[in-house]
Scaffold this active site. Structure first.
Site, mmCIF file in Angstrom:
data_model
loop_
_atom_site.group_PDB
_atom_site.id
_atom_site.type_symbol
_atom_site.label_atom_id
_atom_site.label_comp_id
_atom_site.label_asym_id
_atom_site.label_seq_id
_atom_site.Cartn_x
_atom_site.Cartn_y
_atom_site.Cartn_z
ATOM 1 N N ASP A 93 0.840 -1.195 0.000
ATOM 2 C CA ASP A 93 0.000 0.000 0.000
ATOM 3 C C ASP A 93 0.880 1.252 0.000
ATOM 4 O O ASP A 93 1.446 1.619 1.020
ATOM 5 C CB ASP A 93 -0.911 -0.019 1.235
ATOM 6 C CG ASP A 93 -1.745 1.244 1.390
ATOM 7 O OD1 ASP A 93 -1.751 2.069 0.437
ATOM 8 O OD2 ASP A 93 -2.377 1.413 2.439
ATOM 9 N N GLU A 138 30.805 12.034 4.009
ATOM 10 C CA GLU A 138 31.348 11.951 5.364
ATOM 11 C C GLU A 138 30.248 12.366 6.332
ATOM 12 O O GLU A 138 30.103 13.543 6.657
ATOM 13 C CB GLU A 138 32.563 12.862 5.520
ATOM 14 C CG GLU A 138 33.731 12.517 4.604
ATOM 15 C CD GLU A 138 34.885 13.507 4.731
ATOM 16 O OE1 GLU A 138 34.702 14.562 5.382
ATOM 17 O OE2 GLU A 138 35.955 13.239 4.180
ATOM 18 N N GLU A 173 28.450 12.945 9.646
ATOM 19 C CA GLU A 173 28.635 13.112 11.081
ATOM 20 C C GLU A 173 27.324 12.795 11.798
ATOM 21 O O GLU A 173 26.237 12.887 11.211
ATOM 22 C CB GLU A 173 29.088 14.538 11.391
ATOM 23 C CG GLU A 173 30.438 14.875 10.767
ATOM 24 C CD GLU A 173 30.777 16.352 10.801
ATOM 25 O OE1 GLU A 173 31.957 16.681 10.592
ATOM 26 O OE2 GLU A 173 29.867 17.177 11.025
ATOM 27 N N GLU A 182 34.288 13.596 16.803
ATOM 28 C CA GLU A 182 34.220 14.906 16.144
ATOM 29 C C GLU A 182 34.326 16.022 17.176
ATOM 30 O O GLU A 182 34.530 15.783 18.357
ATOM 31 C CB GLU A 182 32.928 15.035 15.321
ATOM 32 C CG GLU A 182 33.118 14.795 13.817
ATOM 33 C CD GLU A 182 34.006 15.840 13.157
ATOM 34 O OE1 GLU A 182 34.172 16.938 13.721
ATOM 35 O OE2 GLU A 182 34.540 15.560 12.067
ATOM 36 N N GLU A 226 32.178 10.620 13.637
ATOM 37 C CA GLU A 226 32.151 10.479 12.180
ATOM 38 C C GLU A 226 32.736 9.125 11.807
ATOM 39 O O GLU A 226 33.723 8.678 12.393
ATOM 40 C CB GLU A 226 32.958 11.589 11.509
ATOM 41 C CG GLU A 226 32.990 11.514 9.989
ATOM 42 C CD GLU A 226 33.803 12.637 9.355
ATOM 43 O OE1 GLU A 226 34.609 12.351 8.451
ATOM 44 O OE2 GLU A 226 33.628 13.794 9.787
ATOM 45 N N HIS A 284 29.918 16.196 4.415
ATOM 46 C CA HIS A 284 30.728 16.649 3.283
ATOM 47 C C HIS A 284 30.691 15.585 2.195
ATOM 48 O O HIS A 284 30.953 14.408 2.469
ATOM 49 C CB HIS A 284 32.157 16.913 3.732
ATOM 50 C CG HIS A 284 32.252 17.787 4.942
ATOM 51 N ND1 HIS A 284 33.242 17.651 5.894
ATOM 52 C CD2 HIS A 284 31.453 18.795 5.373
ATOM 53 C CE1 HIS A 284 33.067 18.553 6.851
ATOM 54 N NE2 HIS A 284 31.978 19.246 6.561
ATOM 55 N N ARG A 288 38.806 24.821 4.850
ATOM 56 C CA ARG A 288 37.533 24.233 5.279
ATOM 57 C C ARG A 288 36.453 25.275 5.557
ATOM 58 O O ARG A 288 35.340 24.922 5.938
ATOM 59 C CB ARG A 288 37.774 23.359 6.508
ATOM 60 C CG ARG A 288 38.403 22.011 6.165
ATOM 61 C CD ARG A 288 38.790 21.221 7.417
ATOM 62 N NE ARG A 288 39.051 19.830 7.115
ATOM 63 C CZ ARG A 288 40.178 19.368 6.573
ATOM 64 N NH1 ARG A 288 41.147 20.218 6.261
ATOM 65 N NH2 ARG A 288 40.326 18.082 6.334
ATOM 66 N N GLU A 325 35.023 18.566 -2.909
ATOM 67 C CA GLU A 325 34.297 18.268 -1.680
ATOM 68 C C GLU A 325 33.291 19.384 -1.417
ATOM 69 O O GLU A 325 33.665 20.525 -1.137
ATOM 70 C CB GLU A 325 35.279 18.153 -0.509
ATOM 71 C CG GLU A 325 34.611 17.891 0.823
ATOM 72 C CD GLU A 325 35.568 18.057 1.999
ATOM 73 O OE1 GLU A 325 35.213 17.623 3.104
ATOM 74 O OE2 GLU A 325 36.663 18.635 1.807
ATOM 75 N N ARG A 355 30.834 20.925 0.990
ATOM 76 C CA ARG A 355 30.804 20.852 2.440
ATOM 77 C C ARG A 355 29.489 21.335 3.068
ATOM 78 O O ARG A 355 29.293 21.202 4.278
ATOM 79 C CB ARG A 355 31.973 21.660 3.016
ATOM 80 C CG ARG A 355 33.325 21.106 2.627
ATOM 81 C CD ARG A 355 34.480 21.954 3.150
ATOM 82 N NE ARG A 355 34.514 22.058 4.595
ATOM 83 C CZ ARG A 355 34.992 21.127 5.416
ATOM 84 N NH1 ARG A 355 35.470 19.995 4.924
ATOM 85 N NH2 ARG A 355 34.985 21.317 6.728
#
Length: 469
Positions: free
Chosen positions: A51, A130, A132, A212, A219, A268, A338, A357, A359
Site C-alpha cells: 500500500d 562523510e 557526522e 568529532e 564520524e 561533506h 575548510r 568536496e 561541504r
C-alpha cells in the site's frame, strides 16, 4: 548476484524470511517481511504488492497499489534480527503499467547515472559522503498545544562535570575540544569500531572512524562508490549505526543541530567524474584539478541555493547553516580551506584522488535525491562551462565585512531553499531525471509537514524573551 545466486545464498545462510526494503520520499527506510518460501526467481520480475498511500509523499488512497521489485545485487543478511533474515533493497513500479515510479528516490538516482552516460561527459560519478552524527544516552521530547520541550544527555557532556555519578570520574571533553581525544575522554571508541566492523561485515568498504568536535559527536567514513551504490550504502550506514547504538543502550541521531552553541553535523560530499576508468578531475589548473572540475565547481556554486532544498532538507538544517559560525555557508571554493563551501582536498598527489568536496550538505538528507541533485549541478556546470571565479584562499570567517559582502551565501532557511528550487530547477529536469511532479511534491510536502508546523508553534526560548512583556 543474480536471482538464482540469491536463492543459493539464502539457503547457504539459513535465511528463514526475506526483508524487503525501500526508501520513502523524505528519506527513511521502510520494510515488510515475507517467508523465504515466497521468494522465487519470478519474484525478481513479479515483485510484491504493498500500500503506497501510507508512504509519505507518495500515492493517493485511490491509486494505492504498488509493487516492490527486489534488486538481487543488494542481497545481504541482516546483522541484527534474531531470525536469519535475507535483506534486499527494492525498486518501486506501477502494477498496471510496470513503469518505474517517478517518486521513488532510488529510481531518480538511477536516472541521474544514466543521464551522465548519455551526455558523453563520463560514465561514472563517484560519491564519498562523510556523515557526522551524535551519540546520546538519553533523549526526551514532546510538542503539545500547551507545552513543548526537549532534553538530551550524554555522559560526555561537560554540563555533567558536577553531576553525582557515584562516582563521577571526569574526563568530559571541554566545549569544542572533543576532536580526536583518546579514551577515556572519548567514550565511544569501542562503539564506533563495532559500527565500522558491522558495516565491513556487510561488504561495505570503510575508511576510518573518529570523534568529532562537538560533545557526543562522531564520524565514520565509507570509501567512495558509484552514485546509486552509495545511496544504498548510506541507508545501510544509518540503519547499522542506529541499531548498534540501540543494542548498547545509546541512541544515534543524524539531526544536524541537536545541541545549542556546539558544532552541528555536516555531511561533506566528495564528488568525481570518471570515464573509461580514468578520472576527469585531475589536471594542471588550480590545486591540480582539470578545467572540467572547475566547471563542475561552478555548477554547484551557481545552483547551491536550490541544491540545499535536497542536501539540507530540514528546518533544523538551518540551525547549522548560520553565517559567522562553523558551517561553510559562503559560496566559494579553495584548496585545503575548510571555511569554503567547496574544498579541493590536498591529501594526495595522485591524479586518482582528485575530487571536489561539497561541504554544505548535512546527513538529514535523502542520499539518493541529494547525490542526484549534486550530479545534475556538476553536469550543468561542465556542459555550460560555468566559471567558478577565483578561489578564496583566506579564512572566510576572518574577512572584513566589506569583503564578506561580496561573497554569496547558502540559504538561511528551508523556506528560502525551497523558493530557490522553484526558481532554479531546469538543470534538475534535464533528461527527465527529476520531474516537475517530484519537485512540486517535495516543496508541497516540506511546507505542509515541516515548515508550517514549526512556524505555527511558539518556541520555548520565546518565553524566556517575551513572557513578561
Amino acid at each position: 548476484m543474480k536471482p538464482k545466486e540469491v536463492l543459493s545464498f539464502a539457503k547457504e545462510k539459513g535465511a528463514r524470511v526475506v526483508d524487503l526494503r525501500f526508501i520513502d520520499f523524505p528519506g527513511l527506510w521502510q520494510h515488510f517481511t515475507v517467508p523465504i518460501g515466497e521468494l522465487s526467481e519470478s519474484s525478481f520480475e513479479d515483485g510484491f504488492g504493498f500500500d503506497a498511500s501510507s508512504m509519505r509523499g507518495w500515492q493517493p488512497i485511490n491509486a494505492s497499489d504498488m509493487l516492490v521489485i527486489p534488486d538481487p545485487a543488494t542481497a545481504k543478511m541482516d546483522p541484527f534480527f534474531e531470525v536469519p533474515t535475507l535483506v534486499m533493497i527494492c525498486d518501486i513500479v506501477d502494477p498496471l503499467t510496470r513503469e518505474s515510479y517517478s517518486r521513488d528516490p532510488r529510481y531518480i538516482a538511477k536516472k541521474a547515472e544514466a543521464y551522465l552516460k548519455r551526455t558523453g561527459i563520463g560514465d561514472t560519478a563517484f560519491i564519498g559522503p562523510e556523515a557526522e552524527f551524535f551519540i546520546f544516552d538519553d533523549v526526551r521530547f514532546d510538542s503539545q498545544r500547551n507545552s513543548a520541550f526537549y532534553a538530551i544527555d550524554s555522559e560526555e557532556g561537560i554540563w555533567n562535570s558536577g553531576r553525582d555519578e557515584c562516582p563521577n570520574l571526569g574526563y568530559k571533553p571541554r566545549h569544542k575540544e572533543a576532536y580526536f581525544p583518546v579514551p577515556p575522554t572519548d567514550k565511544f571508541q569501542d562503539l564506533r569500531t563495532e559500527m565500522l566492523l558491522t558495516l565491513e561485515d556487510l561488504g561495505i568498504d570503510m575508511e576510518c572512524q573518529h570523534h568529532e568536535v562537538a560533545t557526543a559527536q562522531s564520524e565514520i567514513d565509507m570509501r567512495f562508490k558509484p552514485l546509486v551504490q552509495m545511496g544504498d550504502q548510506l541507508m545501510w550506514f544509518k540503519y547499522v549505526l542506529k541499531n548498534v547504538a540501540y543494542r548498547n543502550g545509546h541512541t544515534v541521531t543524524f539531526m544536524p543541530k541537536p545541541l545549542f552553541e556546539d558544532n552541528g553535523s555536516g555531511m561533506h560530499v566528495h564528488v568525481s567524474i570518471w570515464k573509461g576508468g580514468k578520472t576527469l578531475f585531475a589536471g594542471d589548473k588550480y590545486a591540480g584539478v582539470s578545467q572540467k572540475a572547475l566547471h563542475a565547481i561552478g555548477g554547484i556554486l551557481k545552483h547551491c541555493k536550490a541544491l540545499c532544498a535536497f542536501t539540507n532538507p530540514t528546518t533544523n538544517s538551518y540551525k547549522r547553516l548560520v553565517p559567522g559560525f562553523e558551517a561553510p555557508v559562503n559560496l566559494a571554493y579553495s584548496s585545503r580551506n575548510r571555511s569554503a563551501a567547496i574544498r579541493i582536498p590536498m591529501y594526495s598527489s595522485s591524479p586518482k584522488a582528485k575530487r571536489i568536496e561539497f561541504r554544505t550538505p548535512d546527513p538529514s538528507c535523502n542520499g539518493y535525491l541529494a547525490f542526484s541533485a549534486i550530479l545534475m549541478a556538476v553536469i550543468d556546470g561542465i556542459e555550460n562551462k560555468i566559471d567558478p571565479g577565483d578561489p578564496l584562499d583566506k579564512n572566510i570567517y576572518d574577512l572584513p565585512p566589506e569583503e564578506l559582502a561580496n561573497i554569496p551565501t547558502a540559504p538561511g532557511s528551508l523556506d528560502e531553499a525551497l523558493n530557490a528550487l522553484k526558481n532554479d530547477k531546469d538543470f534538475l529536469l534535464k533528461g527527465g531525471v527529476f520531474t516537475q511532479d517530484v519537485i512540486d511534491t517535495w516543496i508541497e510536502y516540506k511546507i505542509k509537514n515541516e515548515i508550517n508546523p514549526v512556524k505555527l508553534r511558539p518556541h520555548p526560548h520565546e518565553f524566556m524573551l517575551y513572557y513578561d512583556i
